[in-house]
Design a protein around this motif. Structure first.
Motif, PDB file in Angstrom:
ATOM      1  N   LYS A   1     -35.384 -64.784 -38.046  1.00 30.48           N
ATOM      2  CA  LYS A   1     -36.250 -63.945 -38.867  1.00 30.48           C
ATOM      3  C   LYS A   1     -35.806 -62.496 -38.697  1.00 30.48           C
ATOM      4  CE  LYS A   1     -40.203 -66.876 -37.659  1.00 30.48           C
ATOM      5  NZ  LYS A   1     -41.458 -66.897 -36.860  1.00 30.48           N
ATOM      6  N   SER A   2     -35.855 -61.746 -39.783  1.00 32.32           N
ATOM      7  CA  SER A   2     -35.551 -60.322 -39.738  1.00 32.32           C
ATOM      8  C   SER A   2     -36.596 -59.549 -40.521  1.00 32.32           C
ATOM      9  CB  SER A   2     -34.162 -60.024 -40.343  1.00 32.32           C
ATOM     10  OG  SER A   2     -33.131 -60.599 -39.575  1.00 32.32           O
ATOM     11  N   GLY A   3     -36.945 -58.381 -40.020  1.00 28.63           N
ATOM     12  CA  GLY A   3     -37.781 -57.465 -40.774  1.00 28.63           C
ATOM     13  C   GLY A   3     -36.900 -56.574 -41.639  1.00 28.63           C
ATOM     14  N   VAL A   4     -37.292 -56.393 -42.873  1.00 24.98           N
ATOM     15  CA  VAL A   4     -36.533 -55.556 -43.805  1.00 24.98           C
ATOM     16  C   VAL A   4     -37.326 -54.271 -44.045  1.00 24.98           C
ATOM     17  CG1 VAL A   4     -35.505 -55.412 -46.106  1.00 24.98           C
ATOM     18  CG2 VAL A   4     -35.545 -57.605 -44.890  1.00 24.98           C
ATOM     19  N   ARG A   5     -36.750 -53.159 -43.674  1.00 22.97           N
ATOM     20  CA  ARG A   5     -37.397 -51.839 -43.672  1.00 22.97           C
ATOM     21  C   ARG A   5     -38.513 -51.812 -42.635  1.00 22.97           C
ATOM     22  NH1 ARG A   5     -37.818 -52.065 -49.554  1.00 22.97           N
ATOM     23  NH2 ARG A   5     -39.944 -51.247 -49.409  1.00 22.97           N
ATOM     24  N   VAL A   6     -38.119 -51.877 -41.372  1.00 18.02           N
ATOM     25  CA  VAL A   6     -39.084 -51.858 -40.274  1.00 18.02           C
ATOM     26  C   VAL A   6     -39.475 -50.432 -39.889  1.00 18.02           C
ATOM     27  CG1 VAL A   6     -38.230 -54.052 -39.391  1.00 18.02           C
ATOM     28  CG2 VAL A   6     -37.296 -51.940 -38.470  1.00 18.02           C
TER      29      VAL A   6
ATOM     30  N   LEU B   1     -30.474 -47.874 -37.135  1.00 14.71           N
ATOM     31  CA  LEU B   1     -31.636 -48.334 -36.375  1.00 14.71           C
ATOM     32  C   LEU B   1     -32.282 -49.547 -37.026  1.00 14.71           C
ATOM     33  CD1 LEU B   1     -33.182 -44.888 -35.438  1.00 14.71           C
ATOM     34  CD2 LEU B   1     -32.194 -46.550 -33.843  1.00 14.71           C
ATOM     35  N   GLU B   2     -32.322 -49.539 -38.365  1.00 16.66           N
ATOM     36  CA  GLU B   2     -32.869 -50.702 -39.083  1.00 16.66           C
ATOM     37  C   GLU B   2     -32.066 -51.957 -38.736  1.00 16.66           C
ATOM     38  OE1 GLU B   2     -35.459 -51.020 -41.186  1.00 16.66           O
ATOM     39  OE2 GLU B   2     -35.993 -48.974 -41.763  1.00 16.66           O
ATOM     40  N   LEU B   3     -30.759 -51.848 -38.759  1.00 14.89           N
ATOM     41  CA  LEU B   3     -29.902 -53.000 -38.480  1.00 14.89           C
ATOM     42  C   LEU B   3     -29.976 -53.418 -37.013  1.00 14.89           C
ATOM     43  CD1 LEU B   3     -26.796 -51.989 -40.612  1.00 14.89           C
ATOM     44  CD2 LEU B   3     -28.436 -53.807 -41.110  1.00 14.89           C
ATOM     45  N   ARG B   4     -30.220 -52.454 -36.139  1.00 17.84           N
ATOM     46  CA  ARG B   4     -30.276 -52.761 -34.700  1.00 17.84           C
ATOM     47  C   ARG B   4     -31.553 -53.490 -34.316  1.00 17.84           C
ATOM     48  NH1 ARG B   4     -30.035 -48.174 -29.870  1.00 17.84           N
ATOM     49  NH2 ARG B   4     -30.358 -49.603 -28.102  1.00 17.84           N
TER      50      ARG B   4
ATOM     51  N   PRO C   1     -41.708 -55.952 -31.741  1.00 24.49           N
ATOM     52  CA  PRO C   1     -42.678 -56.158 -32.823  1.00 24.49           C
ATOM     53  C   PRO C   1     -42.179 -55.731 -34.193  1.00 24.49           C
ATOM     54  CG  PRO C   1     -43.188 -54.117 -31.728  1.00 24.49           C
ATOM     55  CD  PRO C   1     -42.014 -54.702 -30.978  1.00 24.49           C
ATOM     56  N   PHE C   2     -40.917 -55.320 -34.270  1.00 25.24           N
ATOM     57  CA  PHE C   2     -40.422 -54.707 -35.498  1.00 25.24           C
ATOM     58  C   PHE C   2     -40.282 -55.708 -36.650  1.00 25.24           C
ATOM     59  CE2 PHE C   2     -38.609 -52.477 -31.790  1.00 25.24           C
ATOM     60  CZ  PHE C   2     -39.386 -51.329 -31.881  1.00 25.24           C
ATOM     61  N   VAL C   3     -39.913 -56.952 -36.319  1.00 24.97           N
ATOM     62  CA  VAL C   3     -39.812 -57.966 -37.378  1.00 24.97           C
ATOM     63  C   VAL C   3     -41.113 -58.032 -38.167  1.00 24.97           C
ATOM     64  CG1 VAL C   3     -39.559 -60.418 -37.878  1.00 24.97           C
ATOM     65  CG2 VAL C   3     -38.120 -59.357 -36.142  1.00 24.97           C
TER      66      VAL C   3
ATOM     67  N   ARG D   1     -41.429 -54.312 -44.211  1.00 23.36           N
ATOM     68  CA  ARG D   1     -42.074 -54.407 -45.521  1.00 23.36           C
ATOM     69  C   ARG D   1     -41.807 -55.771 -46.137  1.00 23.36           C
ATOM     70  NH1 ARG D   1     -44.549 -50.885 -49.070  1.00 23.36           N
ATOM     71  NH2 ARG D   1     -45.267 -50.054 -47.082  1.00 23.36           N
ATOM     72  N   TYR D   2     -40.614 -56.284 -45.907  1.00 23.75           N
ATOM     73  CA  TYR D   2     -40.270 -57.665 -46.250  1.00 23.75           C
ATOM     74  C   TYR D   2     -39.872 -58.381 -44.967  1.00 23.75           C
ATOM     75  CZ  TYR D   2     -39.911 -56.272 -51.187  1.00 23.75           C
ATOM     76  OH  TYR D   2     -40.174 -55.803 -52.445  1.00 23.75           O
ATOM     77  N   ILE D   3     -39.994 -59.687 -44.985  1.00 24.99           N
ATOM     78  CA  ILE D   3     -39.477 -60.502 -43.892  1.00 24.99           C
ATOM     79  C   ILE D   3     -38.477 -61.492 -44.469  1.00 24.99           C
ATOM     80  CG2 ILE D   3     -40.037 -62.228 -42.138  1.00 24.99           C
ATOM     81  CD1 ILE D   3     -42.669 -60.813 -41.688  1.00 24.99           C
TER      82      ILE D   3
END
Length: 277
Positions: A217-222, A244-247, A253-255, A259-261
């Motif tokens: 799972k990844s958070g998109v625009r965390v 930082l977004e990619l890292r 808790p960032f995932v 804004r999207y997952i």
């Protein structure tokens, strides 16, 4: 290139159709820093996913593929792509993009809702891409289940959906308490704010019920959407923000704040299902 008409009855479906705001969609989704982050996170995940899959031309279904950027890139990599969209305007834009990139022969274009695409498939696919569409359809669980049924055993799903919890958190930080109490309902129909944001746990439960095995799972625009200084988002500090977004996109808790997952999940082998039964 093969083009099929899915016989879409726009009056019968309540899924969102972007024919009326296609240009606005293009400017706001593809031509912005938020769009750049979205693509970067997706491709970081997809590069890893593709490395795990058979190293041969894959059959890929891009359901609700918009202007076709993802479909064209997959076709350019040598894969066979089935592209569907409920919007005739988006279908036309995707077709033009494919022609410009010289990949038209590797993409089959179908005008239909995502839920109905199985009617036009001759055989199951290796990978389903379903990005930022689930929050626009009426029958969310049914649509997701229909797409998973399009996968062959051990096939992969790349699902990105709009996170209700991130929307709630953002409105709390802005002090929009009246809007929250009113249920955060959209006030305008011609807006790019999704009709039906999803609670992540609900989506995860659906995937479990459909026997899909979640791989990552990844958070998109965390971070991006919570920044107070919009100039930093768009100009001098964007490279640092993107890094930082990619890292942190795969770390909690960032995932859960994205804004999207983006979820990558695998359909079990038939033999494994029989063993479990």
């Amino acid at each position: 290139m093969v083009i099929k008409s899915g016989g879409v009855n726009l009056r019968a479906t309540k899924d969102r159709n972007f024919d009326d705001i296609a240009e606005k969609f293009s400017r706001n989704i593809y031509g912005t820093t938020k769009g750049e982050i979205r693509q970067a996170v997706l491709w970081q995940d997809l590069e890893h996913l593709l490395s795990l899959m058979p190293q041969r031309p894959l059959r890929i279904l891009d359901a609700g593929g918009g202007e076709g950027a993802m479909a064209c890139e997959m076709a350019a990599r040598g894969h066979q792509v089935i592209f569907c969209d409920i919007s005739a305007e988006m279908l036309k834009r995707a077709e033009l993009a494919a022609a410009e990139k010289g990949v038209s022969q590797q993409i089959q274009f179908i005008h239909c809702a995502a839920k109905d695409v199985s009617d036009h498939l001759e055989q199951p696919v290796d990978l389903v891409l379903f990005h930022a569409v689930l929050e626009w359809v009426q029958d969310q669980r049914g649509t997701l289940e229909a797409l998973i049924q399009c996968l062959q055993p051990a096939g992969m799903l790349s699902l990105m959906f709009y996170n209700y919890n991130a929307l709630l958190f953002r409105n709390i930080t802005l002090g929009n308490f009246g809007y929250i109490e009113a249920g955060m309902q959209k006030k305008k129909k011609r807006t790019l704010s999704p009709d039906r944001p999803l609670e992540p746990q609900q989506v995860y439960n659906w995937l479990d019920e459909m026997q899909m095995v979640t791989i990552c799972k990844s958070g998109v625009r965390v971070f991006h959407d919570y920044a107070q200084n919009k100039q930093q988002q768009q100009q001098q500090d964007f490279a640092a923000l993107l890094a930082l977004e990619l890292r942190y996109c795969r770390q909690e808790p960032f995932v859960s704040l994205g804004r999207y997952i983006h979820v990558i999940a695998q359909k079990p082998n038939e033999s494994n299902v029989k063993d479990e039964l």
